[in-house]
Design a protein around this motif. Structure first.
Motif, short mmCIF file in Angstrom:
data_model
loop_
_atom_site.label_atom_id
_atom_site.label_comp_id
_atom_site.label_asym_id
_atom_site.label_seq_id
_atom_site.Cartn_x
_atom_site.Cartn_y
_atom_site.Cartn_z
N GLY A 110 -4.80 -1.34 6.57
CA GLY A 110 -5.07 -0.28 7.67
C GLY A 110 -4.11 0.76 7.56
O GLY A 110 -4.04 1.61 8.35
N VAL A 111 -3.32 0.72 6.63
CA VAL A 111 -2.51 1.72 6.84
C VAL A 111 -1.44 2.17 5.15
O VAL A 111 -1.71 1.26 4.45
N VAL A 112 -1.24 3.31 4.88
CA VAL A 112 -0.41 3.28 3.58
C VAL A 112 1.01 3.98 3.98
O VAL A 112 1.20 4.74 4.90
N GLY A 113 1.93 3.60 3.16
CA GLY A 113 3.67 4.19 3.13
C GLY A 113 3.37 5.49 2.27
O GLY A 113 2.82 5.12 1.21
N VAL A 114 4.03 6.56 2.61
CA VAL A 114 3.92 7.79 1.57
C VAL A 114 5.35 7.67 1.19
O VAL A 114 6.55 7.82 1.95
N LEU A 115 5.61 7.78 -0.13
CA LEU A 115 7.07 8.11 -0.76
C LEU A 115 7.33 9.42 -1.14
O LEU A 115 6.52 10.28 -1.65
N ASP A 116 8.32 9.80 -1.02
CA ASP A 116 8.99 11.25 -1.48
C ASP A 116 9.12 11.23 -3.07
O ASP A 116 9.01 10.08 -3.72
N LYS A 117 9.71 12.24 -3.51
CA LYS A 117 9.98 12.33 -5.13
C LYS A 117 11.03 11.40 -5.46
O LYS A 117 10.97 11.12 -6.72
N ALA A 118 11.84 10.94 -4.57
CA ALA A 118 13.07 9.89 -4.97
C ALA A 118 12.38 8.50 -5.00
O ALA A 118 13.21 7.72 -5.42
N GLY A 119 11.15 8.43 -4.52
CA GLY A 119 10.70 7.10 -4.41
C GLY A 119 10.95 6.21 -3.09
O GLY A 119 10.89 5.18 -2.96
N TYR A 120 11.36 7.07 -1.95
CA TYR A 120 11.70 6.47 -0.61
C TYR A 120 10.67 6.84 0.27
O TYR A 120 9.97 7.83 0.22
N LEU A 121 10.57 5.94 1.18
CA LEU A 121 9.53 6.06 2.18
C LEU A 121 9.84 7.13 3.29
O LEU A 121 11.04 7.58 3.72
N PRO A 179 0.86 -1.19 -0.10
CA PRO A 179 -0.02 0.07 -0.04
C PRO A 179 0.92 1.15 -0.09
O PRO A 179 1.25 1.73 1.08
N LEU A 180 0.88 2.03 -1.16
CA LEU A 180 2.06 2.88 -1.42
C LEU A 180 1.36 4.04 -2.06
O LEU A 180 0.74 3.81 -3.18
N VAL A 181 1.76 5.24 -1.60
CA VAL A 181 1.00 6.53 -2.40
C VAL A 181 2.48 7.47 -2.36
O VAL A 181 3.50 7.12 -1.80
N THR A 182 2.43 8.51 -2.89
CA THR A 182 3.10 9.65 -2.90
C THR A 182 2.66 10.90 -2.25
O THR A 182 1.46 10.81 -1.66
N THR A 183 3.49 11.71 -1.57
CA THR A 183 3.17 12.79 -0.79
C THR A 183 2.06 13.60 -1.67
O THR A 183 1.45 14.42 -0.93
N SER A 184 2.04 13.70 -2.80
CA SER A 184 1.12 14.51 -3.72
C SER A 184 -0.21 13.73 -3.83
O SER A 184 -1.30 14.38 -4.42
N THR A 185 -0.48 12.54 -3.20
CA THR A 185 -1.60 11.81 -3.82
C THR A 185 -2.65 12.55 -2.80
O THR A 185 -2.68 12.49 -1.68
N PRO A 186 -4.05 12.71 -3.60
CA PRO A 186 -5.02 13.29 -2.73
C PRO A 186 -5.63 12.34 -1.71
O PRO A 186 -5.42 10.89 -2.05
N MET A 187 -6.17 12.67 -0.68
CA MET A 187 -6.39 11.90 0.37
C MET A 187 -7.68 10.63 -0.23
O MET A 187 -7.86 9.75 0.72
N SER A 188 -8.40 11.61 -1.06
CA SER A 188 -9.62 10.48 -1.59
C SER A 188 -8.93 9.19 -2.25
O SER A 188 -9.43 8.28 -1.96
N ASP A 189 -7.81 9.46 -2.84
CA ASP A 189 -7.13 8.31 -3.42
C ASP A 189 -6.38 7.45 -2.50
O ASP A 189 -6.34 6.33 -2.54
N THR A 190 -5.76 8.18 -1.41
CA THR A 190 -5.15 7.53 -0.14
C THR A 190 -6.22 6.69 0.46
O THR A 190 -5.87 5.38 0.94
N LEU A 191 -7.42 7.00 0.50
CA LEU A 191 -8.32 6.21 1.47
C LEU A 191 -8.60 5.03 0.78
O LEU A 191 -8.89 4.07 1.23
#
Length: 319
Positions: free
Chosen positions: A229-240, A208-220
């Motif tokens: 019950g959780v997602v990881g958020v990746l920065d622009k370099a693709g790291y957690l 379960p991975l999204v990026t910092t710019s992913t809208p919360m609607s898509d994150t949910l």
């Protein structure tokens, strides 16, 4: 009932004393036995009859599980074709407290005929087994703990301990580790205790991975679809760089759908490497009162390789 307890304690204490005598009496022949096994290009063939046979099976199993290839050969079956299991590259470890078990005769003759190294374990240095052995590990002559002197008790305990001593000496010489042990013992509670995070984690499309710019609607939607019950958020370099948990959602209920994952996430989440013990991961999750850990490369880059849920550990028997 007190009489039974007294008997049990007496037996255990007598056997403990016997083990002390055994340890004190060990000499250079044990070193020679270890070196003989290390030089062999084949297996350690362990054999014995009766109670010695039961102990021999356990010694063979312990050797095999600690990095020394070994197998048990029943001496009676050896006389009916199983001698073919013994090769010139092997070392034979024959066990007989009296040294006179007739069932061993053909095996002893076979080792002499084909010049196969033979290590004997016996309490009788003048016995037939002793005469045939290249190396004899002599056990001290201590009465059996049964009270009648005929039931194998003290003698089998000493033989078992001597087998363990050989196995551990060989294991330490080979720098045999817990990781190596797990390769031979993946099942049961011991296997579970030695399981690695990488063995149990979810990877690939399950993450379960999204990026910092992913809208919360898509994150949910991602949280719902992946089921952790959780997602990881990746920065622009693709790291957690963060995670979004149920707690983060509750703290940002006001205007939640107007935010991005990067605005809601908890930064610098606790992670674990794939080579860590699953037991360690369970301890971390229990201490932090969390149910998931993201698994990242151990090089410190925070490159996500998997996710581990506490239920994965519990199903595998890790507690």
């Amino acid at each position: 009932m007190g009489r039974f307890l007294d008997t049990a304690r007496r037996v255990i204490r007598e056997e403990a004393k016997a083990l002390e005598h055994l340890a004190d009496g060990l000499d250079a022949t044990l070193t020679e036995a270890v070196e003989m096994i290390l030089k062999a290009h084949g297996r350690v063939v362990v054999s014995g009859i009766g109670k010695s046979g039961h102990i021999a099976r356990k010694i063979a199993a312990t050797l095999a599980s600690t990095g020394t290839p070994a197998q048990f050969v029943h001496p009676a079956e050896a006389s009916h074709g199983d001698l073919g299991m013994v090769t010139k590259q092997d070392v034979v470890l024959a066990i007989s407290n009296s040294g006179e078990a007739p069932e061993l005769a053909n095996l002893l003759a076979y080792t002499q005929r084909f010049d196969i190294p033979l290590i004997g374990i016996s309490s009788k240095p003048e016995s037939t087994l002793a005469r045939h052995s290249d190396i004899l590990l002599t056990m001290p002559k201590i009465p059996e703990a049964c009270g009648t002197g005929v039931v194998p008790t003290t003698s089998t305990t000493m033989t078992l301990a001597l087998g363990d001593a050989l196995a551990v000496a060989l294991m330490e010489h080979r720098d045999f580790s817990a990781e190596n042990f797990r390769d031979f013992h993946p099942g049961g509670k011991l296997g579970a205790q030695l399981a690695r995070v990488g063995d149990l984690m979810h990877a690939g499309d399950a993450l379960p991975l999204v990026t910092t710019s992913t809208p919360m609607s898509d994150t949910l939607l991602m949280i719902s679809q992946k089921g952790f019950g959780v997602v990881g958020v990746l920065d622009k370099a693709g790291y957690l760089c963060g995670i979004v948990t149920d707690g983060d959602l509750r703290r940002n209920m006001a205007g939640l759908l107007d935010l991005t994952a990067g605005q809601v996430m908890t930064r610098d989440p606790r992670t674990i490497g794939p080579d860590a013990l699953a037991e360690e991961a369970v301890n971390v999750m229990q201490d932090r009162k969390i149910t998931c850990l993201f698994v990242v490369d151990p090089d410190g880059s925070q490159d996500v390789t998997g996710i581990l849920h506490i239920h994965d550990c519990l199903r595998a028997g890790v507690v």
